[in-house]
Design a protein around this motif. Structure first.
Motif, PDB file in Angstrom:
ATOM      1  N   VAL A 155     -36.549  22.186   4.771  1.00 35.20           N
ATOM      2  CA  VAL A 155     -37.544  21.346   4.757  1.00 35.20           C
ATOM      3  C   VAL A 155     -37.368  19.861   5.699  1.00 35.20           C
ATOM      4  O   VAL A 155     -36.597  19.155   4.913  1.00 35.20           O
ATOM      5  N   VAL A 156     -37.885  19.800   6.655  1.00 30.54           N
ATOM      6  CA  VAL A 156     -37.735  18.498   7.499  1.00 30.54           C
ATOM      7  C   VAL A 156     -38.611  17.498   7.201  1.00 30.54           C
ATOM      8  O   VAL A 156     -38.441  16.420   7.152  1.00 30.54           O
ATOM      9  N   LEU A 157     -39.946  17.770   6.929  1.00 32.97           N
ATOM     10  CA  LEU A 157     -41.070  16.834   6.671  1.00 32.97           C
ATOM     11  C   LEU A 157     -41.949  17.626   5.478  1.00 32.97           C
ATOM     12  O   LEU A 157     -42.585  18.746   5.939  1.00 32.97           O
ATOM     13  N   THR A 158     -42.410  16.706   4.754  1.00 31.11           N
ATOM     14  CA  THR A 158     -43.622  17.142   4.078  1.00 31.11           C
ATOM     15  C   THR A 158     -44.850  16.051   4.193  1.00 31.11           C
ATOM     16  O   THR A 158     -44.580  14.703   3.927  1.00 31.11           O
ATOM     17  N   LEU A 159     -45.704  16.487   4.774  1.00 29.14           N
ATOM     18  CA  LEU A 159     -46.685  15.628   5.262  1.00 29.14           C
ATOM     19  C   LEU A 159     -48.171  15.948   4.502  1.00 29.14           C
ATOM     20  O   LEU A 159     -48.724  16.857   4.519  1.00 29.14           O
ATOM     21  N   THR A 160     -48.571  14.808   4.114  1.00 31.62           N
ATOM     22  CA  THR A 160     -49.962  14.707   3.332  1.00 31.62           C
ATOM     23  C   THR A 160     -51.141  14.178   4.144  1.00 31.62           C
ATOM     24  O   THR A 160     -50.835  12.841   4.325  1.00 31.62           O
TER      25      THR A 160
END
Length: 396
Positions: free
Chosen positions: A314-319
């Motif tokens: 997982v490189v990025l978790t974006l909300t």
């Protein structure tokens, strides 16, 4: 010499060798083990109070030596001053504590793996063997640390001491090791695989643009001894970002070292399994020129997105959330000006009305006072009792 005497001599020699905790004059010898990490300060204790033999402190000659026959002198203490030798110069001293215990500790700063060994504190005269007061076994251990770096950022591994070193990498996903670089006389020579990413800065190895493939163990090896001075275990973490967007707004987030990532949607309209792994590839978000982009944001785009690299990390978790529209700054300023203009136009009218009412009230009060004054004058000229008598006469 008879066989019996020879045998007795050998037995006595072995006996004195085994009970070597006694000094030449029969005084007990301190035997201590000291452990330090590479680069730390080592303090080797020595108490000479039992070995003074009537000598005054000013006449003492203290000498620290090692078992290394090639250069066994470490430091001497005479006439109240320390005199380090050779490789120990500028980082070694004998600390004299002026008290009844007569402590003459050997202090070694910035310890190296090559400092490991047995040290002896001797008390005597210059040029003579001297009497052992302490025997210290110094053990220098490598350092260990855990390091966390965000995907795409820079890893920095500080080298324990200046000098020649070699850095090797053992990936977390395999048992195959590889060279990262060598450092000789403060000059770094990277391996081919790290030529564009490795550099030496302030005595620290810097590795740029870290990815999940860089996760693992980094060993800093002392070239002189072949021993590990430091081990750094790297864990790579993904980015976590929260963004609030207006409808129609565009999104761009820089992402390093990504090609053909897989993007999952976990929003209100997404399909998420029980273990939290989101399903369904998202076409709305794309990676262009090293940045994650989204054009013309809508309310349907709200939710959580997970960006994975090709290995699954997982490189990025974006909300993303929808931002309510606020009154534009220009409109707010216009409304303020309009309100100020209205107030400025109405204020004179209000002042005129207030003035008219004030004039009428003052005039009325003045007339009332005048009427009261005339009534009082009339009563003084014609008293009310006389008027009543005159009226009664006329009536008769």
């Amino acid at each position: 010499m008879s066989l019996r005497k020879c045998l007795l001599f050998v037995l006595l020699a072995i006996f004195f060798r085994l009970v070597g905790n006694q000094a030449e004059h029969g005084q007990p010898v301190q035997r201590v083990q000291v452990k330090v990490k590479v680069g730390d300060t080592a303090v080797l204790p020595c108490n000479v109070s039992a070995h003074m033999n009537g000598e005054t402190e000013d006449n003492l000659y203290i000498r620290w030596v090692t078992n290394d026959l090639s250069s066994n002198y470490v430091c001497e203490f005479t006439k109240g001053k320390s005199h380090p030798h050779d490789d120990y110069r500028n980082r070694t001293e004998i600390s004299k504590e002026k008290n009844s215990k007569h402590l003459y500790h050997l202090i070694i700063n910035k310890t190296r793996l090559s400092d490991e060994g047995e040290y002896h504190c001797k008390l005597g005269k210059p040029g003579k063997p001297g009497e052992d007061a302490a025997s210290v076994q110094l053990i220098v251990q490598g350092r260990e640390e855990n390091v966390s770096v965000v995907f795409g950022e820079t890893l920095a591994i500080r080298l324990p001491v200046t000098g020649n070193a070699r850095v090797r990498f053992a990936p977390a996903s395999s048992s195959t090791e590889a060279d990262v670089c060598t450092v000789r006389q403060n000059t770094l020579t990277p391996a081919n695989a790290y030529a564009s990413r490795a550099a030496l800065e302030n005595n620290a190895l810097r590795l740029d643009r870290v990815t999940f493939a860089d996760e693992g163990s980094y060993s800093v090896i002392d070239v002189a001894t072949g021993r590990v001075m430091k081990t750094a275990v790297l864990a790579v973490e993904g980015l976590v970002k929260n963004r609030e967007l207006h409808e129609g707004e565009n999104l761009s987030i820089p992402l390093c070292c990504l090609s053909s990532p897989y993007i999952e949607f976990c929003g209100p309209a997404g399909n998420s399994t029980a273990d939290g792994v989101c399903q369904g590839h998202v076409e709305r978000l794309t990676v262009q020129n090293g940045s994650l982009t989204l054009s013309n944001f809508t309310a349907k785009d709200k939710g959580k997105y997970i960006v994975r690299e090709k290995m699954g990390g997982v490189v990025l978790t974006l909300t993303l959330t929808l931002k309510t529209k606020a009154i534009p700054v220009g409109t707010q300023r216009t409304d303020r000006r309009l309100i100020v203009g209205v107030i400025a136009g109405i204020l004179p009218l209000i002042l005129v009305v207030i003035s008219v009412y004030a004039y009428k009230w003052c005039t009325k009060r003045k007339m009332e006072r005048e009427t009261r004054r005339r009534a009082e004058q009339t009563e003084e000229q014609f008293p009310l009792s006389e008027i009543k008598s005159f009226a009664d006469v006329e009536e008769k």
